[in-house]
Design a protein around this motif. Structure first.
Motif, mmCIF file in Angstrom:
data_model
loop_
_atom_site.group_PDB
_atom_site.id
_atom_site.type_symbol
_atom_site.label_atom_id
_atom_site.label_comp_id
_atom_site.label_asym_id
_atom_site.label_seq_id
_atom_site.Cartn_x
_atom_site.Cartn_y
_atom_site.Cartn_z
ATOM 1 N N ASN A 63 0.855 -1.173 0.000
ATOM 2 C CA ASN A 63 0.000 0.000 0.000
ATOM 3 C C ASN A 63 0.905 1.240 0.000
ATOM 4 O OD1 ASN A 63 -2.209 -1.716 0.254
ATOM 5 N ND2 ASN A 63 -2.240 -1.568 2.488
ATOM 6 N N LYS A 64 0.425 2.339 -0.590
ATOM 7 C CA LYS A 64 1.281 3.523 -0.672
ATOM 8 C C LYS A 64 0.445 4.793 -0.835
ATOM 9 C CE LYS A 64 1.890 3.549 -5.719
ATOM 10 N NZ LYS A 64 2.858 3.546 -6.832
ATOM 11 N N PHE A 65 1.101 5.933 -0.580
ATOM 12 C CA PHE A 65 0.509 7.225 -0.914
ATOM 13 C C PHE A 65 1.636 8.138 -1.390
ATOM 14 C CE2 PHE A 65 1.725 7.819 3.518
ATOM 15 C CZ PHE A 65 2.245 9.117 3.551
ATOM 16 N N VAL A 66 1.254 9.094 -2.216
ATOM 17 C CA VAL A 66 2.209 10.071 -2.763
ATOM 18 C C VAL A 66 1.686 11.470 -2.442
ATOM 19 C CG1 VAL A 66 3.372 10.947 -4.809
ATOM 20 C CG2 VAL A 66 2.841 8.505 -4.632
ATOM 21 N N PHE A 67 2.513 12.263 -1.717
ATOM 22 C CA PHE A 67 2.118 13.626 -1.345
ATOM 23 C C PHE A 67 3.289 14.560 -1.601
ATOM 24 C CE2 PHE A 67 1.664 17.003 1.927
ATOM 25 C CZ PHE A 67 0.477 17.553 1.469
ATOM 26 N N LYS A 68 3.011 15.624 -2.359
ATOM 27 C CA LYS A 68 4.028 16.617 -2.702
ATOM 28 C C LYS A 68 5.257 15.964 -3.331
ATOM 29 C CE LYS A 68 1.851 20.104 -0.566
ATOM 30 N NZ LYS A 68 1.330 21.317 -1.232
ATOM 31 N N GLY A 69 4.997 14.925 -4.177
ATOM 32 C CA GLY A 69 6.085 14.277 -4.893
ATOM 33 C C GLY A 69 6.828 13.223 -4.110
ATOM 34 N N THR A 70 6.453 12.978 -2.867
ATOM 35 C CA THR A 70 7.141 11.978 -2.042
ATOM 36 C C THR A 70 6.251 10.761 -1.856
ATOM 37 O OG1 THR A 70 8.343 13.702 -0.842
ATOM 38 C CG2 THR A 70 8.229 11.512 0.184
ATOM 39 N N GLU A 71 6.811 9.571 -2.162
ATOM 40 C CA GLU A 71 6.055 8.324 -2.013
ATOM 41 C C GLU A 71 6.390 7.663 -0.675
ATOM 42 O OE1 GLU A 71 5.526 5.424 -5.358
ATOM 43 O OE2 GLU A 71 6.550 4.045 -3.976
ATOM 44 N N GLN A 72 5.366 7.205 0.013
ATOM 45 C CA GLN A 72 5.533 6.498 1.288
ATOM 46 C C GLN A 72 4.805 5.155 1.203
ATOM 47 O OE1 GLN A 72 7.368 7.473 3.754
ATOM 48 N NE2 GLN A 72 7.559 9.707 3.632
ATOM 49 N N ARG A 73 5.411 4.134 1.848
ATOM 50 C CA ARG A 73 4.839 2.784 1.827
ATOM 51 C C ARG A 73 4.667 2.264 3.263
ATOM 52 N NH1 ARG A 73 8.598 -0.094 -2.873
ATOM 53 N NH2 ARG A 73 8.032 1.357 -4.594
ATOM 54 N N PRO A 74 3.576 2.600 3.896
ATOM 55 C CA PRO A 74 3.352 2.108 5.266
ATOM 56 C C PRO A 74 3.113 0.600 5.282
ATOM 57 C CG PRO A 74 1.398 3.222 4.448
ATOM 58 C CD PRO A 74 2.468 3.447 3.426
ATOM 59 N N THR A 75 3.608 -0.075 6.311
ATOM 60 C CA THR A 75 3.391 -1.523 6.427
ATOM 61 C C THR A 75 2.191 -1.859 7.311
ATOM 62 O OG1 THR A 75 4.961 -1.622 8.266
ATOM 63 C CG2 THR A 75 5.820 -2.048 6.050
ATOM 64 N N GLY A 76 1.757 -0.907 8.114
ATOM 65 C CA GLY A 76 0.524 -1.105 8.847
ATOM 66 C C GLY A 76 -0.660 -1.079 7.885
ATOM 67 N N PHE A 77 -1.811 -1.545 8.323
ATOM 68 C CA PHE A 77 -2.958 -1.571 7.423
ATOM 69 C C PHE A 77 -4.247 -1.618 8.237
ATOM 70 C CE2 PHE A 77 -2.976 -5.911 8.619
ATOM 71 C CZ PHE A 77 -4.189 -6.470 8.251
ATOM 72 N N LEU A 78 -5.364 -1.420 7.533
ATOM 73 C CA LEU A 78 -6.695 -1.497 8.128
ATOM 74 C C LEU A 78 -7.495 -2.542 7.367
ATOM 75 C CD1 LEU A 78 -7.380 2.308 8.672
ATOM 76 C CD2 LEU A 78 -6.984 0.595 10.444
ATOM 77 N N SER A 79 -7.774 -3.647 8.042
ATOM 78 C CA SER A 79 -8.530 -4.720 7.406
ATOM 79 C C SER A 79 -9.935 -4.259 7.063
ATOM 80 C CB SER A 79 -8.604 -5.918 8.349
ATOM 81 O OG SER A 79 -9.175 -7.031 7.708
ATOM 82 N N TYR A 80 -10.445 -4.749 5.942
ATOM 83 C CA TYR A 80 -11.789 -4.491 5.416
ATOM 84 C C TYR A 80 -11.922 -3.100 4.795
ATOM 85 C CZ TYR A 80 -12.832 -8.638 8.150
ATOM 86 O OH TYR A 80 -12.814 -9.909 8.686
ATOM 87 N N SER A 81 -10.794 -2.421 4.533
ATOM 88 C CA SER A 81 -10.852 -1.189 3.753
ATOM 89 C C SER A 81 -11.285 -1.505 2.327
ATOM 90 C CB SER A 81 -9.471 -0.526 3.732
ATOM 91 O OG SER A 81 -9.386 0.454 2.718
ATOM 92 N N ALA A 82 -11.886 -0.518 1.679
ATOM 93 C CA ALA A 82 -12.082 -0.646 0.233
ATOM 94 C C ALA A 82 -10.706 -0.633 -0.423
ATOM 95 C CB ALA A 82 -12.936 0.499 -0.287
#
Length: 773
Positions: free
Chosen positions: A202-221
């Motif tokens: 899973n990842k997000f990109v903000f202001k040109g910076t990509e982050q890949r958190p290893t935590g998660f939320l089960s049953y997300s869309a």
């Protein structure tokens, strides 16, 4: 010989001169069978006057007087003698057999003194052990030293639901139960859960910076969204109302919210109602001193159990309908670290945050673009719930359930290991009381070890769904042991109002046993004092909640806290023995002992006394509060929006239902006082009336699939009394989401639900009629 046969026939078939009747009591379907014995006279009938001798005088030759009278010849006399001898032998044999049968029963009693007192036995009139002796005996069984080895044995680095580590712990628990001589069993379920991507991320990109958190939320869309970031504080309803009042458009926004205050699922559900596109949740350092890089794990199902079998048990043989829980979110959700969250927050533009939120940050504007991608995968897992039972001696089919989750995201020492250890120690202590100390509980105690608790009480809820029709008639309470030790400076209790008196008694007893523990000074004296200090609402993410709001079983959950804050390591990989010992000043075993004392006092009280110690009047207070609140809001709507509601809509019937419940509750209290508690059946009838109260607050007018938490006072959904008040607020404000016809329908159904509960509480239908008159 013919004449001999004729004489024998007359003896056994002739009309008797007298008979004796007696009863032989037999245990055949509860009936008494009557056997009639006829005794024939040894005397012959007189010849004259009844004609008996006339048919014997068929010979034309007249015999001497004696021979004529008796009809005897030497030959006949031989036959008669033989017949008499045969009759004598038969009679002797019958008498011998009857006499022998009578001698069989008392043979074992010949060695017992005739003056010996009969053995004491349980009649339901009184326990074989005094309640004070039970409390003392139990207190002697529990000690901090006994928890050292148990905590060590159940500590595990990896026991996520469905994993080999989880199954190994299940085997340890059930082995312990068997060692204690308990009846055990295993409940297997096949559930669908959502895990992080096995390949990818899973990842997000903000202001040109990509982050890949290893935590998660089960049953997300799952999927990918683009939007602009908006800071929404804790994501509570009040936070969104404040943003809306500032004319800030939330549609399509990616909301950044802090962890805490409410559950992850509630944050996401609130955001979805505001038409947001996604939610990012981070642990703010002011709330969670867990480090900048600690990942968070959790779920966002607004419900409990397997969301792909809503209202159905996830047994392997179940034919599942193609439905999903209405609590599954339709928007993306992802946890991020504190460092990621504060980095985003520092770069936001737009308006300043409201003063009540604190800080100098900004809310975000249209230039704060972010891309979020969630690639979680749905998997099926085999999970096992394991059980042990100590059976009662009077009402074995009535039981209290004590449960603890066994699984965790990581080490889960505070979230599951401590609770599992307390569960096992309680089972050992009470089993030992029964086997070796003469304690005989009237009712049974079921010890349950659940799996998949971290995904939203999945194991416990699936068990409830699988056996709902029998559980809500026989399980009279549930005690939850999840996360019971998270600190040493505070104490919190959440429970059904029915259990408040039991809780107060347990607090007093535990306070007496643990005077040196400073946290018990906050209990004070009196109901208002302890409730204001330690009582809190039972939340949806608590494992006791589905027992109460879904199944109608009175439940209690409690925990030790670091103070006014929460244990910060729940849902992280940092929930280890060392960190819990640090927060409790090394008192983990001592606090586990106190938690065991609190649990044991409530459970033993429920299975020992004649009558369940439930406080029925507390619900009367709660109903009264809701009725007065609805009445006030109804008057406001009539004054401000008189055209919305029909003129014949009145509070009369709701107030009447409230009054009927109050009278029924007080009448039952009088019935308990005036009843003969030595009568087992009377006690059972009274206890069944008490057990029906919680169950009857479940609205029968909503689907458990669409609204699983059907409790009209403590549940969740438009059928609750709280929702009626909120609906009236919406009508008063002329909110477009308000629906007057829908409100009238919900109002009528809620009124009848309260009235039905009062009817059941009153007992027999004629009791209700007499009470009304």
């Amino acid at each position: 010989m013919d004449q001999a046969r004729s004489t024998i026939s007359k003896i056994f078939n002739g009309e008797p001169h007298s008979y004796t009747r007696f009863n032989l009591t037999q245990n055949m379907e509860g009936d008494n069978s009557q056997v009639e014995m006829k005794l024939s006279s040894d005397m012959d009938e007189e010849v004259g006057g009844n004609g008996v001798g006339d048919h014997l005088n068929h010979n034309s030759n007249r015999k001497p007087y004696v021979a004529q009278k008796l009809g005897r010849t030497p030959k006949n006399l031989c036959f008669m003698a033989a017949a008499t001898l045969l009759i004598f032998i038969i009679g002797y044999l019958i008498g011998f057999l009857v006499h022998r049968k009578k001698e069989v029963a008392p043979t074992c009693a010949t060695s017992v003194s005739a003056f010996q007192e009969p053995p004491v036995h349980e009649t339901g009139a009184a326990p074989l052990m005094d309640w004070d002796d039970v409390k003392k005996l139990f207190a002697d069984k529990i000690s901090p030293s006994k928890f050292e080895s148990v905590l060590s044995e159940f500590t595990s680095a990896d026991h996520r639901a469905g994993s080999p580590g989880d199954k190994a712990l299940a085997n340890k628990v059930i082995t312990k139960f068997k060692t204690y001589g308990m009846d055990t069993w295993n409940d297997e379920h096949f559930v669908k859960v959502q895990d992080p991507p096995a390949s990818g991320y899973n990842k997000f990109v903000f202001k040109g910076t990509e982050q890949r958190p290893t935590g998660f939320l089960s049953y997300s869309a799952t999927g990918k969204v683009n939007g602009t970031v908006l800071y929404a504080y804790y994501g509570q309803e009040s936070d969104f109302i404040l943003l809306r009042d500032k004319n800030i458009n939330l549609t399509g926004r990616v909301l950044l919210v802090r962890a805490g205050k409410i559950s992850f699922a509630e944050k996401v559900a609130n955001a979805a109602q505001m038409n947001a596109a996604a939610v990012l949740i981070y642990p703010d350092p002011t709330d969670y001193p867990i480090g900048d890089t600690t990942e968070l794990f959790g779920h966002v199902h607004m419900g409990s159990g397997d969301p792909y079998t809503p209202g159905f048990p996830s047994f392997n043989h179940t034919q599942y309908p193609p439905v999903k829980s209405s609590g599954l979110p339709k928007i993306l959700a992802q946890t991020i670290t504190a460092a990621m969250g504060t980095s985003i927050l520092r770069q936001l533009g737009g308006q300043n945050v409201p003063q009540t939120w604190g800080g100098i940050n900004r809310l975000g504007d249209e230039s704060d673009l972010i891309t979020l991608e969630v690639n979680n995968v749905l998997v099926e897992k085999e999970i096992h719930n394991v059980f042990g039972v100590i059976k009662g001696f009077v009402d074995a089919d009535r039981y209290v359930v004590i449960g603890a989750q066994r699984d965790a995201w990581g080490p889960g020492f505070a979230s599951s290991t401590v609770g599992t250890s307390i569960l096992v120690e309680l089972a050992r202590s009470i089993s030992d009381m029964v086997k070796n100390d003469g304690f005989k509980p009237r009712r049974s105690i079921v010890f349950a070890s659940w799996s998949a608790g971290e995904y939203g009480s999945v194991g416990a809820t699936e068990w409830l769904e699988g056996y709902l029709t029998s559980l809500n008639m026989k399980a009279f309470s549930y005690i939850n042991l999840d996360g019971v030790v998270g600190g040493r400076n505070g104490f919190k209790v959440a429970a059904s109002p029915l259990m408040h008196s039991l809780i107060e008694g347990a607090l007093k007893k535990v306070s007496t046993l643990n005077k040196a523990v400073s946290l018990f000074t906050q209990f004070g004296s009196g109901r208002d004092s302890w409730e204001s200090n330690v009582y809190e609402d039972l939340k949806m993410d608590n494992a006791a909640y589905p027992f109460l709001a879904f199944s109608g079983i009175p439940s209690v959950s409690f925990r030790f806290t670091p103070g006014n804050s929460e244990y910060p390591f729940f849902g992280t990989m940092l929930d280890t023995p060392d960190r819990l010992k640090s927060l409790t000043s090394g008192d983990v075993t001592r606090l586990a002992e106190i938690a065991s004392q609190f649990t044991g006092h409530i459970a033993l009280r429920l299975v020992h006394h004649h009558v369940l110690g439930m406080n029925l009047t507390r619900y009367n207070d709660m109903i009264r509060t809701h009725v007065f609140r609805i009445n006030k809001r109804l008057k406001d709507v009539r004054r401000m929006q008189p055209q919305l509601l029909p003129k014949d809509l009145t509070m009369q019937w709701f107030i009447s239902a409230m009054g009927t419940y109050g009278r029924a509750a007080h009448q039952l209290a009088e019935d308990v006082t005036n009843s003969n508690l030595d009568d087992i059946e009377m006690c059972r009838i009274i206890n069944d009336r008490i057990m029906a109260v919680e169950r009857n607050f479940l609205s029968p007018y909503v689907s458990p699939r669409e609204s699983p938490f059907r409790h009209i006072l403590l549940g969740s959904g438009p059928h609750t009394l709280k929702a009626l008040s909120s609906h009236l607020d919406a009508l008063k404000a002329d909110d477009p989401v308000a629906d007057a016809d829908l409100f009238c329908n919900q109002f009528a159904l809620a009124t009848w639900t309260v009235q039905s509960c009062a009817n059941s509480l009153a007992g027999d239908i004629w009791s209700l009629a007499l009470m009304e008159t």
